[in-house]
Design a protein around this motif. Sequence first.
Motif, PDB file in Angstrom:
ATOM      1  N   ALA A 275      50.107 -29.738  98.130  1.00  0.00           N
ATOM      2  CA  ALA A 275      50.651 -29.946  99.469  1.00  0.00           C
ATOM      3  C   ALA A 275      49.909 -29.082 100.470  1.00  0.00           C
ATOM      4  CB  ALA A 275      52.138 -29.619  99.472  1.00  0.00           C
ATOM      5  N   GLY A 276      49.610 -27.892 100.040  1.00  0.00           N
ATOM      6  CA  GLY A 276      48.903 -26.995 100.935  1.00  0.00           C
ATOM      7  C   GLY A 276      47.528 -27.503 101.280  1.00  0.00           C
ATOM      8  N   GLN A 278      46.555 -30.510 101.182  1.00  0.00           N
ATOM      9  CA  GLN A 278      46.667 -31.714 102.002  1.00  0.00           C
ATOM     10  C   GLN A 278      46.975 -31.351 103.443  1.00  0.00           C
ATOM     11  OE1 GLN A 278      49.499 -34.125  99.924  1.00  0.00           O
ATOM     12  NE2 GLN A 278      48.185 -34.266  98.117  1.00  0.00           N
ATOM     13  N   LYS A 279      47.809 -30.371 103.586  1.00  0.00           N
ATOM     14  CA  LYS A 279      48.111 -29.934 104.939  1.00  0.00           C
ATOM     15  C   LYS A 279      46.864 -29.384 105.602  1.00  0.00           C
ATOM     16  CE  LYS A 279      51.125 -26.863 107.559  1.00  0.00           C
ATOM     17  NZ  LYS A 279      52.173 -25.813 107.491  1.00  0.00           N
ATOM     18  N   HIS A 280      46.128 -28.625 104.824  1.00  0.00           N
ATOM     19  CA  HIS A 280      44.875 -28.076 105.342  1.00  0.00           C
ATOM     20  C   HIS A 280      43.948 -29.201 105.787  1.00  0.00           C
ATOM     21  CE1 HIS A 280      40.852 -26.237 105.241  1.00  0.00           C
ATOM     22  NE2 HIS A 280      40.522 -27.181 104.368  1.00  0.00           N
ATOM     23  N   ARG A 282      44.725 -32.230 106.597  1.00  0.00           N
ATOM     24  CA  ARG A 282      45.273 -32.919 107.777  1.00  0.00           C
ATOM     25  C   ARG A 282      44.971 -32.141 109.044  1.00  0.00           C
ATOM     26  NH1 ARG A 282      50.348 -33.145 104.865  1.00  0.00           N
ATOM     27  NH2 ARG A 282      50.448 -35.086 103.702  1.00  0.00           N
ATOM     28  N   THR A 283      45.288 -30.888 109.000  1.00  0.00           N
ATOM     29  CA  THR A 283      45.206 -30.113 110.225  1.00  0.00           C
ATOM     30  C   THR A 283      43.775 -29.763 110.583  1.00  0.00           C
ATOM     31  OG1 THR A 283      45.531 -28.106 108.953  1.00  0.00           O
ATOM     32  CG2 THR A 283      47.484 -29.149 109.874  1.00  0.00           C
ATOM     33  N   SER A 292      54.404 -35.572 109.611  1.00  0.00           N
ATOM     34  CA  SER A 292      54.828 -35.683 108.221  1.00  0.00           C
ATOM     35  C   SER A 292      54.621 -37.086 107.694  1.00  0.00           C
ATOM     36  CB  SER A 292      56.302 -35.296 108.077  1.00  0.00           C
ATOM     37  OG  SER A 292      57.085 -36.138 108.896  1.00  0.00           O
ATOM     38  N   TYR A 294      52.095 -40.452 107.930  1.00  0.00           N
ATOM     39  CA  TYR A 294      50.808 -40.887 108.457  1.00  0.00           C
ATOM     40  C   TYR A 294      50.583 -42.349 108.181  1.00  0.00           C
ATOM     41  CZ  TYR A 294      50.495 -35.924 108.481  1.00  0.00           C
ATOM     42  OH  TYR A 294      50.763 -34.610 108.685  1.00  0.00           O
TER      43      TYR A 294
END
Length: 477
Positions: A275-276, A278-280, A282-283, A292, A294
Amino acid sequence: RQPKRHLTGFSVRACAPHHGGVPGDILPPLLAPLCLLAAELDHSKLFLCLSRNPLYKSNSSIKREMTFPAFQQEDVKSDISQKLPDQQFLLFTTKEEDLKTAETKKANRAHEYEKENTRSVCLLEQKRKVVSSNIDVPPARKSSEELDMDKVTAAMVLTSLSTSPLVRSPPVRPNESLNGSWKEGGFVPSSTSSSGYWSWNAPSDQSNPSTPSPPLSADSFKAFRTPSQPDDGIDEAETSNLLFDEPIPRKRKNSMKVMFKCLWKNCGKVLSTAAGIQKHIRTVHLGRVGESDYSDGEEDFYYTEIRLNTDSVADGLSSLSPVSPSLASPPSFPTQDAIRPETSCAKTETKLMTPLSRSAPTNLYLVHTDHAYQATPPVNIPGSAKFTPNGSSFSISWQSPPVTFTGIPVSPTHNRPAGSGEQKQSHTVLSSPPRVAFGLRKPRGEGKKCRKVYGMENRDMWCTACRWKKACQRFID
DNA sequence: GCTGCCGGGCT
DNA sequence: AGCCCGGCAGC
């Protein structure tokens, strides 16, 4: 014939299966790391024996023996490419006499070896003994730490064959000298040598479905060992686990730290959770913030799972698929920065492993990386490696033949073959990913291709596609 | 310039 | 289908 020079440090022997595939497909993954190993360790020459008989039941089974400089891999490959089509196994060692030793030992235990369809048993041996000179750095001058470094490097190189998550760490044995245990239990008669085992299971078989065969069993492995051979300090279950790669999540969970590495160019960020990462992505790379969902468009995640050999508890693969079932972890994700022929890479890995050798100098421990052969990301070679820091031994096992690309699933995003160890976790909802969105022509592969790896002079070692000037099927990007 | 590999031709 | 190669394009 070149003069045979026995060099120092380690000897390597292995027999490899033909696997029913194209020799060129099976051998480079074996040879390159071994050549690398020899080069890394002692700059020695290697001796090679090809045999049709995996058990080396008779001396006549040794068809060929030759020497070659470890660094001149191409010579070996070229020769093998000519010889192997009618051979099945090869024995590979840095010392000429090891060929005969292995020959004798295998003949002695051949009758026990009943699994005719066993694909192979490979032996890997290290030796500390200085056999003779003619090396750049006499091992006597090497500090024990340097030797450890060498062995770590060797382990890393050989572990590069392994991409399996099914890796288990043997139990820690704080008071046990592995050097002793392996040396005494090893099948190698020389008192100066110690040994490891290198097994190669039959494919399950993702890559060569036309030739199914039962996997190597623990029994067959045991049969391969010398009957009088005492337990070598590693219990049977452990040995079987290590060599035959039966999934034992408990051990794995306790020994492997799962990390996730961003594969976006020039990033390489490593985070502890899917998750981390993926968040990285994304951002940082997709420019999305605080969203949250997409489903409005495309979303690509290019990251890979990497496993570090630590004792810390990793949460394993269970956390890998928070977004979509399509992200659920396949058995393994070879990393993009797999071990390459350059020694610098191995050195880098060594840096990672060295603290382990210091912190647990007397323990049997496991190293594992999600590396495929050289920079061949999609090649999935489930397996494991065991390595003892004090120089006794290490062993490697894996289940799949290293390279074959038939029947490979097709990436939904990129309409091209992708190995079972697909490393790009591409999750595209609607449109095409940014990488291929513009330009009809597919971006040229960044990895080394057959031409680069084998050279023009060994064109016969190339994959078929490369020979036809088509997209490389062996070193898929 | 080197190299990956597409498009297309030939067998 | 297998094989070969001119030529484009990325590096």
